[in-house]
Design a protein around this motif. Sequence first.
Motif, mmCIF file in Angstrom:
data_model
loop_
_atom_site.group_PDB
_atom_site.id
_atom_site.type_symbol
_atom_site.label_atom_id
_atom_site.label_comp_id
_atom_site.label_asym_id
_atom_site.label_seq_id
_atom_site.Cartn_x
_atom_site.Cartn_y
_atom_site.Cartn_z
ATOM 1 N N ASN A 81 80.517 61.177 -14.994
ATOM 2 C CA ASN A 81 81.889 60.739 -15.217
ATOM 3 C C ASN A 81 82.156 59.589 -14.257
ATOM 4 O OD1 ASN A 81 84.637 60.338 -15.382
ATOM 5 N ND2 ASN A 81 85.168 62.503 -15.271
ATOM 6 N N GLU A 82 82.406 58.408 -14.816
ATOM 7 C CA GLU A 82 82.615 57.223 -13.985
ATOM 8 C C GLU A 82 83.799 57.364 -13.023
ATOM 9 O OE1 GLU A 82 84.260 56.425 -18.129
ATOM 10 O OE2 GLU A 82 82.467 57.308 -17.270
ATOM 11 N N ALA A 83 84.780 58.191 -13.381
ATOM 12 C CA ALA A 83 85.944 58.405 -12.509
ATOM 13 C C ALA A 83 85.540 59.034 -11.173
ATOM 14 C CB ALA A 83 86.978 59.272 -13.215
ATOM 15 N N THR A 84 84.455 59.799 -11.173
ATOM 16 C CA THR A 84 83.930 60.396 -9.945
ATOM 17 C C THR A 84 83.617 59.311 -8.921
ATOM 18 O OG1 THR A 84 82.941 62.179 -11.229
ATOM 19 C CG2 THR A 84 82.074 61.866 -9.009
ATOM 20 N N PHE A 85 83.271 58.124 -9.404
ATOM 21 C CA PHE A 85 82.891 57.005 -8.538
ATOM 22 C C PHE A 85 84.046 56.022 -8.347
ATOM 23 C CE2 PHE A 85 79.196 58.750 -10.635
ATOM 24 C CZ PHE A 85 78.323 58.948 -9.584
ATOM 25 N N GLY A 86 85.244 56.415 -8.791
ATOM 26 C CA GLY A 86 86.414 55.551 -8.662
ATOM 27 C C GLY A 86 86.392 54.380 -9.633
ATOM 28 N N CYS A 87 85.690 54.535 -10.747
ATOM 29 C CA CYS A 87 85.559 53.459 -11.727
ATOM 30 C C CYS A 87 86.260 53.832 -13.036
ATOM 31 C CB CYS A 87 84.086 53.174 -12.006
ATOM 32 S SG CYS A 87 83.171 52.619 -10.559
ATOM 33 N N ILE A 88 86.713 52.810 -13.739
ATOM 34 C CA ILE A 88 87.339 53.019 -15.041
ATOM 35 C C ILE A 88 86.292 52.879 -16.144
ATOM 36 C CG2 ILE A 88 89.025 52.089 -16.683
ATOM 37 C CD1 ILE A 88 90.709 51.286 -14.200
ATOM 38 N N LYS A 89 85.398 51.914 -15.981
ATOM 39 C CA LYS A 89 84.336 51.679 -16.972
ATOM 40 C C LYS A 89 82.988 52.065 -16.381
ATOM 41 C CE LYS A 89 86.649 48.026 -19.481
ATOM 42 N NZ LYS A 89 86.482 46.734 -20.134
ATOM 43 N N LEU A 90 82.125 52.579 -17.235
ATOM 44 C CA LEU A 90 80.805 53.006 -16.790
ATOM 45 C C LEU A 90 80.009 51.845 -16.201
ATOM 46 C CD1 LEU A 90 78.840 55.314 -16.496
ATOM 47 C CD2 LEU A 90 78.127 54.944 -18.862
ATOM 48 N N ALA A 91 80.149 50.651 -16.771
ATOM 49 C CA ALA A 91 79.417 49.484 -16.260
ATOM 50 C C ALA A 91 79.778 49.198 -14.804
ATOM 51 C CB ALA A 91 79.686 48.261 -17.133
ATOM 52 N N GLU A 92 80.990 49.532 -14.390
ATOM 53 C CA GLU A 92 81.427 49.295 -13.009
ATOM 54 C C GLU A 92 80.615 50.114 -12.008
ATOM 55 O OE1 GLU A 92 85.563 50.294 -13.088
ATOM 56 O OE2 GLU A 92 86.123 48.473 -14.169
ATOM 57 N N VAL A 93 80.150 51.285 -12.431
ATOM 58 C CA VAL A 93 79.346 52.142 -11.554
ATOM 59 C C VAL A 93 78.078 51.391 -11.137
ATOM 60 C CG1 VAL A 93 78.049 54.314 -11.413
ATOM 61 C CG2 VAL A 93 80.271 54.256 -12.555
ATOM 62 N N PHE A 94 77.552 50.563 -12.026
ATOM 63 C CA PHE A 94 76.311 49.838 -11.756
ATOM 64 C C PHE A 94 76.533 48.586 -10.909
ATOM 65 C CE2 PHE A 94 75.228 52.662 -15.145
ATOM 66 C CZ PHE A 94 73.965 53.086 -14.787
#
Length: 136
Positions: A81-94
């Motif tokens: 879940n990208e929200a776990t990383f403080g991100c809205i979009k999955l691409a932001e995690v990368f």
Amino acid sequence: NGKTGKTAVSRASAGTDADTGVAKDGLASTIPNSVKGASDTITNRDDLAVVLLQLMQRFPEGVSLSLLKQSIQTHCGRSLNEATFGCIKLAEVFKLPPLQQIFPLEHVQSRNEIIVRPPRTGHIPQHIWQRFYLGR
């Protein structure tokens, strides 16, 4: 024997208890304890890096970003879940370290798709390698 037919039907429809992961018929689940319950959620970037290394063994050419969550769930028994990383979009995690250095994203214009490419092995920190090899 009428009893065995009845048992087979009840087992087939029994399923598993969502809270415990134990089959309702009392038989142990085939899912290892390490991928059950709260522990199945990827909680940090190092953990995600290790899961992605595992996934890339199955998909040496990379994985479509749009299929990444499903692939992690199906092949690794984990959830992302990208929200776990403080991100809205999955691409932001990368775009977060160390993922940005390890797993390049490639924009395939002809298919309007983003691919998570295989890891740049020279950019993988030693502690992630250790977790990868110990977790196997």
